[in-house]
Design a protein around this motif. Sequence first.
Motif, PDB file in Angstrom:
ATOM      1  N   PRO A 434     -13.648  -6.870 -24.102  1.00  0.00           N
ATOM      2  CA  PRO A 434     -14.015  -7.308 -22.750  1.00  0.00           C
ATOM      3  C   PRO A 434     -13.165  -6.691 -21.639  1.00  0.00           C
ATOM      4  CG  PRO A 434     -14.023  -9.156 -24.260  1.00  0.00           C
ATOM      5  CD  PRO A 434     -13.453  -7.991 -25.007  1.00  0.00           C
ATOM      6  N   GLY A 435     -11.855  -6.535 -21.866  1.00  0.00           N
ATOM      7  CA  GLY A 435     -11.006  -5.993 -20.805  1.00  0.00           C
ATOM      8  C   GLY A 435     -11.433  -4.602 -20.379  1.00  0.00           C
ATOM      9  N   GLU A 436     -11.573  -3.700 -21.359  1.00  0.00           N
ATOM     10  CA  GLU A 436     -11.993  -2.329 -21.046  1.00  0.00           C
ATOM     11  C   GLU A 436     -13.441  -2.290 -20.575  1.00  0.00           C
ATOM     12  OE1 GLU A 436     -11.186  -0.746 -24.895  1.00  0.00           O
ATOM     13  OE2 GLU A 436      -9.319   0.205 -24.241  1.00  0.00           O
ATOM     14  N   GLY A 437     -14.296  -3.092 -21.228  1.00  0.00           N
ATOM     15  CA  GLY A 437     -15.707  -3.086 -20.879  1.00  0.00           C
ATOM     16  C   GLY A 437     -15.962  -3.532 -19.454  1.00  0.00           C
ATOM     17  N   GLN A 454     -32.966   2.053  -7.463  1.00  0.00           N
ATOM     18  CA  GLN A 454     -33.387   0.712  -7.858  1.00  0.00           C
ATOM     19  C   GLN A 454     -32.754   0.471  -9.234  1.00  0.00           C
ATOM     20  OE1 GLN A 454     -37.811   0.198  -7.451  1.00  0.00           O
ATOM     21  NE2 GLN A 454     -37.718   2.409  -7.123  1.00  0.00           N
ATOM     22  N   VAL A 455     -31.999  -0.605  -9.368  1.00  0.00           N
ATOM     23  CA  VAL A 455     -31.262  -0.824 -10.612  1.00  0.00           C
ATOM     24  C   VAL A 455     -31.584  -2.204 -11.176  1.00  0.00           C
ATOM     25  CG1 VAL A 455     -28.992  -0.935 -11.710  1.00  0.00           C
ATOM     26  CG2 VAL A 455     -29.379   0.666  -9.827  1.00  0.00           C
ATOM     27  N   PHE A 456     -31.892  -2.235 -12.470  1.00  0.00           N
ATOM     28  CA  PHE A 456     -32.031  -3.489 -13.214  1.00  0.00           C
ATOM     29  C   PHE A 456     -31.109  -3.381 -14.420  1.00  0.00           C
ATOM     30  CE2 PHE A 456     -35.921  -3.036 -10.840  1.00  0.00           C
ATOM     31  CZ  PHE A 456     -36.164  -4.329 -10.376  1.00  0.00           C
ATOM     32  N   LEU A 457     -30.186  -4.322 -14.536  1.00  0.00           N
ATOM     33  CA  LEU A 457     -29.128  -4.205 -15.527  1.00  0.00           C
ATOM     34  C   LEU A 457     -28.846  -5.565 -16.144  1.00  0.00           C
ATOM     35  CD1 LEU A 457     -25.908  -2.144 -15.124  1.00  0.00           C
ATOM     36  CD2 LEU A 457     -25.686  -4.585 -15.561  1.00  0.00           C
ATOM     37  N   THR A 458     -28.690  -5.607 -17.459  1.00  0.00           N
ATOM     38  CA  THR A 458     -28.333  -6.855 -18.138  1.00  0.00           C
ATOM     39  C   THR A 458     -26.898  -6.791 -18.618  1.00  0.00           C
ATOM     40  OG1 THR A 458     -28.993  -6.130 -20.355  1.00  0.00           O
ATOM     41  CG2 THR A 458     -30.710  -7.084 -18.953  1.00  0.00           C
ATOM     42  N   THR A 459     -26.267  -7.956 -18.720  1.00  0.00           N
ATOM     43  CA  THR A 459     -24.886  -8.009 -19.192  1.00  0.00           C
ATOM     44  C   THR A 459     -24.579  -9.390 -19.753  1.00  0.00           C
ATOM     45  OG1 THR A 459     -22.572  -7.664 -18.576  1.00  0.00           O
ATOM     46  CG2 THR A 459     -23.975  -8.751 -16.954  1.00  0.00           C
ATOM     47  N   HIS A 460     -23.585  -9.419 -20.655  1.00  0.00           N
ATOM     48  CA  HIS A 460     -23.031 -10.680 -21.153  1.00  0.00           C
ATOM     49  C   HIS A 460     -21.629 -10.937 -20.579  1.00  0.00           C
ATOM     50  CE1 HIS A 460     -26.059 -12.168 -23.892  1.00  0.00           C
ATOM     51  NE2 HIS A 460     -26.226 -10.948 -24.369  1.00  0.00           N
ATOM     52  N   PHE A 461     -21.190 -10.081 -19.650  1.00  0.00           N
ATOM     53  CA  PHE A 461     -19.913 -10.305 -18.988  1.00  0.00           C
ATOM     54  C   PHE A 461     -20.118 -11.347 -17.881  1.00  0.00           C
ATOM     55  CE2 PHE A 461     -18.841  -5.674 -20.122  1.00  0.00           C
ATOM     56  CZ  PHE A 461     -18.311  -6.058 -21.350  1.00  0.00           C
ATOM     57  N   LEU A 462     -20.208 -12.606 -18.274  1.00  0.00           N
ATOM     58  CA  LEU A 462     -20.577 -13.650 -17.325  1.00  0.00           C
ATOM     59  C   LEU A 462     -19.481 -13.907 -16.302  1.00  0.00           C
ATOM     60  CD1 LEU A 462     -22.352 -16.188 -19.703  1.00  0.00           C
ATOM     61  CD2 LEU A 462     -23.311 -14.254 -18.443  1.00  0.00           C
ATOM     62  N   ASP A 463     -18.213 -13.869 -16.728  1.00  0.00           N
ATOM     63  CA  ASP A 463     -17.112 -14.090 -15.774  1.00  0.00           C
ATOM     64  C   ASP A 463     -17.095 -12.997 -14.713  1.00  0.00           C
ATOM     65  OD1 ASP A 463     -16.365 -16.366 -17.115  1.00  0.00           O
ATOM     66  OD2 ASP A 463     -14.843 -15.359 -18.328  1.00  0.00           O
ATOM     67  N   ALA A 464     -17.282 -11.757 -15.156  1.00  0.00           N
ATOM     68  CA  ALA A 464     -17.307 -10.648 -14.199  1.00  0.00           C
ATOM     69  C   ALA A 464     -18.500 -10.779 -13.252  1.00  0.00           C
ATOM     70  CB  ALA A 464     -17.367  -9.317 -14.940  1.00  0.00           C
ATOM     71  N   ALA A 465     -19.630 -11.216 -13.775  1.00  0.00           N
ATOM     72  CA  ALA A 465     -20.818 -11.383 -12.937  1.00  0.00           C
ATOM     73  C   ALA A 465     -20.600 -12.472 -11.893  1.00  0.00           C
ATOM     74  CB  ALA A 465     -22.025 -11.710 -13.811  1.00  0.00           C
ATOM     75  N   ARG A 466     -19.980 -13.583 -12.312  1.00  0.00           N
ATOM     76  CA  ARG A 466     -19.718 -14.660 -11.351  1.00  0.00           C
ATOM     77  C   ARG A 466     -18.745 -14.214 -10.268  1.00  0.00           C
ATOM     78  NH1 ARG A 466     -20.814 -18.089 -15.833  1.00  0.00           N
ATOM     79  NH2 ARG A 466     -18.758 -17.720 -16.741  1.00  0.00           N
ATOM     80  N   ALA A 467     -17.744 -13.413 -10.654  1.00  0.00           N
ATOM     81  CA  ALA A 467     -16.786 -12.907  -9.663  1.00  0.00           C
ATOM     82  C   ALA A 467     -17.490 -12.011  -8.653  1.00  0.00           C
ATOM     83  CB  ALA A 467     -15.669 -12.142 -10.370  1.00  0.00           C
ATOM     84  N   LEU A 468     -18.385 -11.167  -9.131  1.00  0.00           N
ATOM     85  CA  LEU A 468     -19.135 -10.304  -8.226  1.00  0.00           C
ATOM     86  C   LEU A 468     -20.040 -11.125  -7.313  1.00  0.00           C
ATOM     87  CD1 LEU A 468     -20.142  -7.461 -10.708  1.00  0.00           C
ATOM     88  CD2 LEU A 468     -18.590  -7.229  -8.767  1.00  0.00           C
TER      89      LEU A 468
END
Length: 529
Positions: A434-437, A454-468
Motif C-alpha cells: 500500500p505505501g508504494e502503491g 476523460q478518466v474512469f478509474l477503480t481502486t481499493h486504496f480507500l484511505d487515499a481516496a477519502r483523503a483526495l
Amino acid sequence: MDVLHHTPLAVEGVEVLRQALRFAFESGDAGGLLELVVEEGKLAPSEFDPDTFSDGLFLRELLSEAFPIVIDEQRFQPSLGHLERVLTHPPIDARDVALRQGVLRELESNAELRGSVERVYLSLRRLRTLLDERAMLPDETVRRKIDVLTTLKTFLDESAALANSTSALRRIVELGESVRGSGVVQRLEQILDFESNLATVEVRLVLAADGKIRDFELLRAKENTLNPHVRSAWSRFFTRLRAWIRGYRYGENEVLLKVIDEVFEDLEDLVLPCFRLVGQLEVYLAALGFRTVARQQGLQTCLAEMSSDKPAAMKRLFNPLLFLQRVPPVPCDLAPKHPDGLVLVTGPNSGGKTRLLQAIGIAQLLGQGGFYVPAASARLVPAPGMFLSLIETGRADQSEGRLGTELRRVRRLFETLRPGALVILDELCSGTNPGEGIAIFELVLSLLPRARPQVFLTTHFLDAARALEQDALVERLEFLQVELDGETPTYQFVPGVAPTSLASQVASRLGVTREELEKLLDARLTPEE
C-alpha cells in the motif's frame, strides 16, 4: 460503392481484383481474394489504436455472440474480422457517424426497407459463394455461370426496391441504375430467358387410380422465337454446316458460354463493388442484431448524441459481455460532471466496478462509430483515442514482478496518452504494498489532468481516496461508489467513497474464514482409520 462513409472510399487494387474476378468466374475459386476485399477493406482515418484497448473488451467474442445476423429465423456468420476492424476504428469525420446513424434509424423504422436490404445481402452473399467458395467442376461450367448471372439479376431487382430510401442506402439503387442505363441488363435478361424458356411444351397425361402414368402424349412444342438468342432448328443446322465446311468444330454450349462471358465482362463494374458492399451491409445487419438481442433481454439500446461541450451521460447502461456468460446485465446510470474529469470508483470486489469500465469502453466504441450503444440514452464526448487496461494477471513469461508490471502499465499509459482521450484503468497500483502503491496512485492522478482526458478509474486504496475527496488536491476529480443493500451490492453507483471493500464478506462467501479453514486443516491432519 460505399455505404459506411460520407465521402465514398475508392477500392484499392482494382485491376488485381478484376483479374481475380475473371478467374473466379471461370473456376469458381479466387483463392479467398474476394473475401479478403471485405476483411481488409479500406476504412476512413481513425485516431483509435486497438492495441491500447482491445485486450480487455473481448470484442471478437462479443461480436460472435451478441451481433448476430438473423434473416427468416436463419443465422448467418458475418465476417468477424471486418466487423472488429470497423468497431475498433471509429472515424474522425463526424459526417461518417451521422451517415451510419441515418442508415440504422431508417432500417429500424421501416420493416419493408429492412427486408429489402436483407434480400440484397443474401443475393450478394450467394454471389460470393458462387465465385469464391467452391471450385467449379468441368461439367457444371454453364450451370454455374448461369447461376452467377441469375444472382446478379436478383441483386439488381432487389436493389431497385430500395428506391424510396433517403439514407446512404440510396447509393445501392444508383449503382443498379447506372448498369441499367448501359443496355447490358437487356442482354442479361435475354440470356436468362433463353436458358430457362427455350421452348413451351404441352403434354397430355393419363393417370391410373394408383397414380401411375398410363398414357403420355406430346400435344405441341413451340420454341421461344421472341428471344433473339433462340434460332430455328434449320437455322442452327445450316450455321453448324457452314462452320464444319470452314473447318470449325464447336458445340452449342461453347456458343452460349461465349455470349455469357461477354455479358459478364460488361457487368464487371457492377460486380466489383459488390464484395465490399456485402461486408458493409453486414455491419448494419449485425448492429440491428445487437439491438434485437438486447431487447430480448429486456434491455434498451440507442444511437448516441456526440457532444464536446457537455459531459458524458448514459441511462440504463449495461455490459453486453455478460451475454457471453448467460448472466442478465443490471443496467445503471452514469453522469459525470465534467467532459474532461476524473471519476474514481470504489467498492467491494464483485460489486460491478470492472464490468462498469468495460461497459463504458464498449459504449464509446459503438457510439463514436455510429452504432447502437448499450444504454437507453447516451451522450458521449468524442475522444481522439482510448486507453483501457483492466487488472493484469501474471504470465509464465513475465520478467517483472507485480510492481514492475504495474509500472510498465503506467508508463505505457503516458506513452500513448493523447489530449482529450478516454482513459479506463482498473485497480491502479493494486499489485504492490500500500505505501508504494498509494504514492504511484497519487502521482498518476496528479499528472493526468494536464492532458484533460476523460478518466474512469477503480481502486481499493480507500484511505487515499477519502483523503483526495476531502482535500480536493486533484482538479475535476469525482467519486463514485458501489451502492449496497445492507452488505449486498446492487450494481448501481452513487456519489462518494466506499467505506469498506467488504473483504470479510467476500472471504465468507468464498469459504475463507477461520472456522472454514480450521475444518479443512482438521480433515487433513486427522489420521485415516
